[in-house]
Scaffold this motif. Structure first.
Motif, short mmCIF file in Angstrom:
data_model
loop_
_atom_site.label_atom_id
_atom_site.label_comp_id
_atom_site.label_asym_id
_atom_site.label_seq_id
_atom_site.Cartn_x
_atom_site.Cartn_y
_atom_site.Cartn_z
N UNK A 273 -0.97 4.58 -6.11
CA UNK A 273 -0.90 3.22 -5.59
C UNK A 273 -1.86 3.05 -4.42
N UNK A 274 -2.27 1.80 -4.20
CA UNK A 274 -3.19 1.49 -3.10
C UNK A 274 -3.02 0.03 -2.71
N UNK A 275 -3.34 -0.31 -1.45
CA UNK A 275 -3.32 -1.71 -1.03
C UNK A 275 -4.67 -2.36 -1.32
N UNK A 276 -4.64 -3.64 -1.60
CA UNK A 276 -5.90 -4.34 -1.89
C UNK A 276 -5.76 -5.81 -1.50
N UNK A 277 -6.89 -6.43 -1.23
CA UNK A 277 -6.93 -7.87 -0.91
C UNK A 277 -7.93 -8.55 -1.83
N UNK A 278 -7.73 -9.84 -2.03
CA UNK A 278 -8.66 -10.61 -2.84
C UNK A 278 -10.01 -10.70 -2.14
N UNK A 279 -11.06 -10.68 -2.92
CA UNK A 279 -12.42 -10.79 -2.38
C UNK A 279 -12.70 -12.25 -2.01
N UNK A 280 -13.20 -12.46 -0.82
CA UNK A 280 -13.45 -13.83 -0.35
C UNK A 280 -14.84 -14.32 -0.76
N UNK B 285 0.79 5.99 11.55
CA UNK B 285 1.43 6.94 10.64
C UNK B 285 2.70 7.52 11.26
N UNK B 286 2.67 7.73 12.55
CA UNK B 286 3.86 8.20 13.26
C UNK B 286 5.01 7.20 13.09
N UNK B 287 4.69 5.91 13.08
CA UNK B 287 5.71 4.87 13.02
C UNK B 287 6.17 4.56 11.59
N UNK B 288 5.44 5.04 10.59
CA UNK B 288 5.80 4.78 9.20
C UNK B 288 6.96 5.69 8.80
N UNK B 289 8.07 5.11 8.37
CA UNK B 289 9.26 5.91 8.11
C UNK B 289 9.11 6.83 6.91
N UNK C 175 -3.87 3.13 3.27
CA UNK C 175 -3.69 4.40 2.58
C UNK C 175 -3.60 4.24 1.06
N UNK C 176 -4.12 5.24 0.36
CA UNK C 176 -3.97 5.35 -1.08
C UNK C 176 -3.05 6.53 -1.33
N UNK C 177 -1.99 6.32 -2.07
CA UNK C 177 -0.94 7.33 -2.20
C UNK C 177 -0.81 7.78 -3.65
N UNK C 178 -0.60 9.09 -3.83
CA UNK C 178 -0.59 9.67 -5.17
C UNK C 178 0.44 10.79 -5.27
N UNK C 179 0.89 11.03 -6.49
CA UNK C 179 1.62 12.26 -6.76
C UNK C 179 0.77 13.42 -6.25
N UNK C 180 1.37 14.32 -5.50
CA UNK C 180 0.60 15.37 -4.82
C UNK C 180 -0.19 16.24 -5.79
N UNK D 44 4.59 -0.92 8.03
CA UNK D 44 5.24 -1.52 6.86
C UNK D 44 4.34 -1.44 5.63
N UNK D 45 3.03 -1.63 5.81
CA UNK D 45 2.09 -1.53 4.70
C UNK D 45 2.03 -0.09 4.20
N UNK D 46 1.97 0.86 5.12
CA UNK D 46 1.94 2.27 4.74
C UNK D 46 3.17 2.64 3.92
N UNK D 47 4.33 2.24 4.39
CA UNK D 47 5.57 2.54 3.67
C UNK D 47 5.60 1.88 2.29
N UNK D 48 5.09 0.67 2.20
CA UNK D 48 5.11 -0.06 0.92
C UNK D 48 4.25 0.64 -0.12
N UNK D 49 3.09 1.13 0.30
CA UNK D 49 2.20 1.84 -0.63
C UNK D 49 2.86 3.14 -1.11
N UNK D 50 3.47 3.87 -0.19
CA UNK D 50 4.13 5.13 -0.56
C UNK D 50 5.29 4.87 -1.52
#
Length: 245
Positions: free
Chosen positions: A144-151, A55-59, A177-182, A129-135
């Motif tokens: 928004x949230x990240x997700x992967x296909x179920x194997x 999180x420190x490294x996420x811009x 992370x799952x990100x939302x309007x505050x 990079x994933x954290x920033x993309x979700x935000x």
């Protein structure tokens, strides 16, 4: 003077949106044999410290609010010092449930936060990079949230017998992370707590209000530490990232 004021106003308009990151780290770690998983060393560094470093490294992350058990308040603060977390950090006491912990932390976030991103303290391998993309997706869509296909093939079961087989192409494993309007997140969590509900993630609380959550690509490496086997997997993933495997 007028030109200087115009420049300052234009600069103000282009300031980045404030995003507070809430770290849910007050769980009981029941499936780790009683050990507090967020404090276990993962390749020599505590799990929580690795999560905070990401999180420190996420811009896009402006501040970090960490919800931990009361016994871990000072330990979490010390981890921030030792591992060089320089972004503003608040350490708060978590509640009896995950939802209560996240709500407590969300209420401690900056009042001007546009987005609150909720991340599991036990997901130490999320990349910045994933954290920033979700935000960034949440800034456009409010949820928004990240997700992967179920194997694996997923089945519903009743009394030990298969009841139905779900269509795998329509299933996703949702991560943080799952990100939302505050304001949306605070309202959703408050409603959930008042009703005595215990959803397993924050998307469910927002979905209850009829709001759509958009998904972006997650990562199979963004695992949640839940069992001792997960620690071994996470260690191997780190070794591969660092070219040691």
């Amino acid at each position: 003077m007028g030109k200087l004021l115009d420049k300052l106003l234009r600069r103000e308009k282009h300031l980045p949106e404030v995003c507070s990151a809430v770290v849910a780290a007050a769980g009981g770690s029941e499936r780790m044999g009683g050990e507090n998983k967020i404090l276990l060393p993962l390749e020599g560094i505590p799990v929580l410290a690795r999560t905070l470093t990401a999180l420190q490294s996420a811009s896009r992350v402006t501040e970090i609010v960490v919800a931990v058990r009361e016994a871990d308040l000072l330990i979490a603060a010390e981890l921030c010092r030792v591992y060089g977390i320089t972004k503003p950090v608040k350490i708060v006491r978590g509640g009896a449930t995950r939802t209560e912990s996240v709500l407590t932390a969300a209420l401690e976030c900056r009042e001007d936060a546009r987005i609150i991103a909720v991340h599991d303290g036990a997901r130490p391998l999320a990349e910045p990079e994933l954290i920033d993309r979700v935000i960034e997706l949440a800034l456009k869509t409010n949820a928004a949230a990240p997700a992967v296909m179920v194997k694996d093939t997923i089945k519903t079961v009743r009394d030990g017998a298969v009841e139905s087989t779900l269509e795998r192409d329509a299933l996703r494993a949702v991560q943080t992370p799952q990100a939302f309007d505050a304001q949306l997140l605070r309202a959703a969590l408050q409603s959930t707590v008042e009703l005595g509900l215990s959803p397993t993630d924050d998307c469910a609380a927002v979905e209850r209000l009829g709001k759509e959550v958009l998904l972006t690509d997650g990562s199979y490496e963004n695992i949640k530490i839940t069992t001792p086997e997960d620690m071994a997997i996470a260690a191997a993933l780190l070794q591969r990232r660092e070219g040691r495997l």
